[in-house]
Design an enzyme around this catalytic site. Structure first.
Site, PDB file in Angstrom:
ATOM      1  N   LYS A 132       3.246 -60.212 -20.625  1.00 31.58           N
ATOM      2  CA  LYS A 132       2.015 -59.512 -20.328  1.00 31.58           C
ATOM      3  C   LYS A 132       1.611 -58.923 -21.814  1.00 31.58           C
ATOM      4  CE  LYS A 132      -0.260 -56.539 -17.042  1.00 31.58           C
ATOM      5  NZ  LYS A 132      -0.048 -55.539 -16.046  1.00 31.58           N
ATOM      6  N   SER A 188      -3.430 -56.257 -12.203  1.00 27.25           N
ATOM      7  CA  SER A 188      -3.779 -56.744 -13.661  1.00 27.25           C
ATOM      8  C   SER A 188      -3.159 -57.765 -14.206  1.00 27.25           C
ATOM      9  CB  SER A 188      -3.926 -55.471 -14.552  1.00 27.25           C
ATOM     10  OG  SER A 188      -2.363 -54.910 -14.600  1.00 27.25           O
ATOM     11  N   SER A 209       0.071 -53.824  -9.817  1.00 22.41           N
ATOM     12  CA  SER A 209      -0.189 -54.787 -10.958  1.00 22.41           C
ATOM     13  C   SER A 209       0.880 -56.170 -11.125  1.00 22.41           C
ATOM     14  CB  SER A 209      -0.696 -54.456 -12.165  1.00 22.41           C
ATOM     15  OG  SER A 209      -1.934 -54.043 -12.205  1.00 22.41           O
TER      16      SER A 209
HETATM   17  N1  GLN Z   1      -5.296 -52.500  -9.315  1.00 25.42           N
HETATM   18  C1  GLN Z   1      -4.806 -51.209  -9.579  1.00 25.42           C
HETATM   19  C2  GLN Z   1      -5.812 -50.416 -10.659  1.00 25.42           C
HETATM   20  O1  GLN Z   1      -6.706 -51.282 -11.073  1.00 25.42           O
HETATM   21  C3  GLN Z   1      -3.511 -51.403 -10.358  1.00 25.42           C
HETATM   22  C4  GLN Z   1      -3.562 -51.394 -11.721  1.00 25.42           C
HETATM   23  C5  GLN Z   1      -2.006 -51.410 -12.272  1.00 25.42           C
HETATM   24  O2  GLN Z   1      -0.962 -51.675 -11.478  1.00 25.42           O
HETATM   25  N2  GLN Z   1      -2.017 -51.485 -13.426  1.00 25.42           N
HETATM   26  O3  GLN Z   1      -5.631 -49.523 -11.046  1.00 25.42           O
END
Ligand code: GLN
Length: 521
Positions: free
Chosen positions: A92, A167, A191
């Site tokens: 990532k 994400s 994410s």
């Molecule tokens: N979708 C969540 C957010 O927008 C999770 C983000 C993450 O885990 N980095 O904050």
């Protein structure tokens, strides 16, 4: 041969490499060819163009083949190598990689080449994994669809008109499209787990502190945790074992030994284990809870499969979970607004001169650079966080959110007194169409309703495939949660569930993915 190689699991590849039935160069080349065939192209600014999965922001073909050749030579010379030596992996783009661009999906880091490796990346290299490249993500890991990437969205290999989750949508899509057998992720609110859920893959958020945060570009430091992504529970365990462990460079790193997750993934016994179904994370299709009917159906079947395997089911209640999402969206922006203050155009990254100013001050350059370098979602959260932390509002917002966080931790403690693991759907819906939630941040945030409590409490969680929803034929994920430091329980229960469900489906869920290309225009 190449087509067959990309469909193998990491465990199978590792076995074949050890037995010298195949070389790492062949395995690596097969994956690079697959990437070339299905990932699509990017323009000179790195923005996705035309059809393709668009899972990768950067592919390191040359260095990957060189490392693979190195591993092959070491093996030929009779060296004893780590278990995953020579197996390719996608990383990532939130993890710093020495000499390889790292953008976090943001314009503000265009062209930045880190001078050091994140600890996780160093460990991958020491274990002789072959780094294929960097995967797409929502900008600074803010989002649930990968659409907030400044370099264009990643497509879901199950249906290229749909999101791959976020994400970490790039890592999950790379696995589902057979572009890589393993990938890394980070999970601040879901994410790793939500992208796994909507792509039919497996993802694990370890206990907070189990994996070093050194060299991960921070979103919310008290919530961030890196973890493994793969297509099977065992592969996830093998990667977990490589990534986890104490790191003196991370002050919140746990010092206890890493639980034996690989042994847990091969125990294949859940008899007598207590499985807690969390009432507040189950929803009720009739009262408009937001959980899709097909998601609940597959989840209920997964629970039945665990009962058939000898586990006992109990219902547990965690009342604070209904306010966890609101607390998270105060705590996360607060920490993020502080963490992102370092992108000031002074030391590295994008620098923009304000228009029409002949002799700009440092502040004017910072303002112009941040205005041009950050996307809308990042700006929204910086503003929200700065507001929540401002004097006069601090107690009302940030302070209240921290109190909810304590309640979430207490609810987990009470639930884990009654159950060995907790289960829920990972995500309330299957993959939604690209663009569907972009104008409605709140509905995007609701994707994380079931994953966020684990981050607030620091407990580990896994998402694994539960089947396809009847209404749209798209993957559904089931989430398993365990007490802090008991990450091995995720693997023990996950492996049994995976085997039971595969028995019903007649094979891995990903065998049912529609063949591609074509991958949408
Ligand atoms: N979708 C969540 C957010 O927008 C999770 C983000 C993450 O885990 N980095 O904050």
């Amino acid at each position: 041969m190449a087509e067959e190689l990309i469909r193998r699991t990491a465990a199978e590849l590792a076995g074949a490499l050890t037995r010298r039935e195949v070389s790492s160069v062949e395995v690596t080349r097969a994956h690079l060819d697959r990437i070339a065939a299905v990932d699509g192209t990017r323009d000179a600014d790195g923005v996705a163009t035309g059809p393709g999965v668009h899972a990768f922001l950067h592919v390191s073909a040359e260095s990957a083949l060189a490392e693979a050749a190195f591993v092959d030579a070491a093996r030929a010379a009779g060296e004893t190598l780590p278990p995953l030596a020579g197996v390719p992996i996608a990383v990532k783009d939130v993890m710093t990689t020495r000499g390889v661009p790292t953008t976090c999906g943001s314009r503000i880091l265009t062209g930045w080449v880190p001078p050091y490796d994140a600890t996780v990346v160093r460990k991958l290299k020491e274990s002789r994994l072959v780094l294929l490249g960097k995967t797409n993500m929502d900008e600074f890991a803010m989002g649930s669809s990968t659409e907030h990437s400044a370099y264009g969205p990643t497509r879901n290999p199950w249906d290229p008109t749909r999101i791959p989750g976020g994400s970490g949508g790039g890592s999950a899509a790379a696995l589902a499209a057979f572009e890589a057998p393993l990938a890394t992720g980070t999970d601040t609110g879901g994410s790793i787990r939500q992208p796994a859920s909507v792509t039919g893959t497996v993802g694990v958020k370890p206990t907070y502190g189990a994996v070093s945060r050194y060299g991960l570009v921070a979103l919310a430091s008290s919530l961030d945790q890196a973890g493994p992504c793969a297509r099977t529970v065992l592969d996830t365990a093998l990667l977990h074992a490589v990534m986890a462990g104490h790191d003196p460079r991370d002050s919140t790193s746990l010092s206890d030994p890493v639980p034996d997750v690989v042994a847990a993934a091969t125990t294949m016994d859940v008899s007598g284990m207590r499985i807690g179904v969390v009432r507040e994370l189950h929803g009720d299709a009739e009262n408009g809870s937001g959980y899709q009917a097909g998601v609940l159906r597959r989840f209920d079947e997964a629970v039945e499969a665990l009962v058939d395997a000898g586990a006992k089911v109990v219902e547990v209640s965690c009342p604070s979970f209904t306010t966890a999402l609101a607390a998270y969206y105060l705590i996360l922006p607060s920490e993020a607004s502080s963490n992102l203050a370092k992108f000031d155009a002074m030391r590295y990254g994008l620098r923009v001169r304000p228009e029409g100013v002949s002799d700009p001050t440092a502040e004017q350059v910072m303002a112009a650079s941040r205005a041009a370098g950050f996307g809308d979602e990042v700006k929204r959260r910086i503003i929200l966080g700065a507001y929540a932390l401002s004097s006069g509002y601090y107690d009302a917002y940030y302070g209240s959110a921290q109190k909810v966080r304590t309640l979430v931790q207490r609810d987990f403690a009470a639930a884990f007194a009654e159950a060995d693991v907790l289960v829920s759907p990972t995500s309330p819906t299957t993959a939604f169409p690209l663009g569907a939630k972009l104008d409605d941040p709140l509905s995007m945030y609701l994707q994380d309703v079931a994953t966020i409590p684990a981050n607030l409490a620091g407990v580990p969680g896994m998402s694994l495939p539960a089947g396809l929803a009847d209404e749209d034929g798209l993957p559904v994920g089931v989430q398993i949660l365990a007490p802090a430091r008991a990450d091995d329980r995720l693997y023990r229960v996950g492996a049994v569930l995976e085997a039971a469900l595969r028995g019903r489906w007649g094979g891995p869920l990903l065998d049912r993915i529609p063949e591609f290309p074509p991958l949408g225009g």
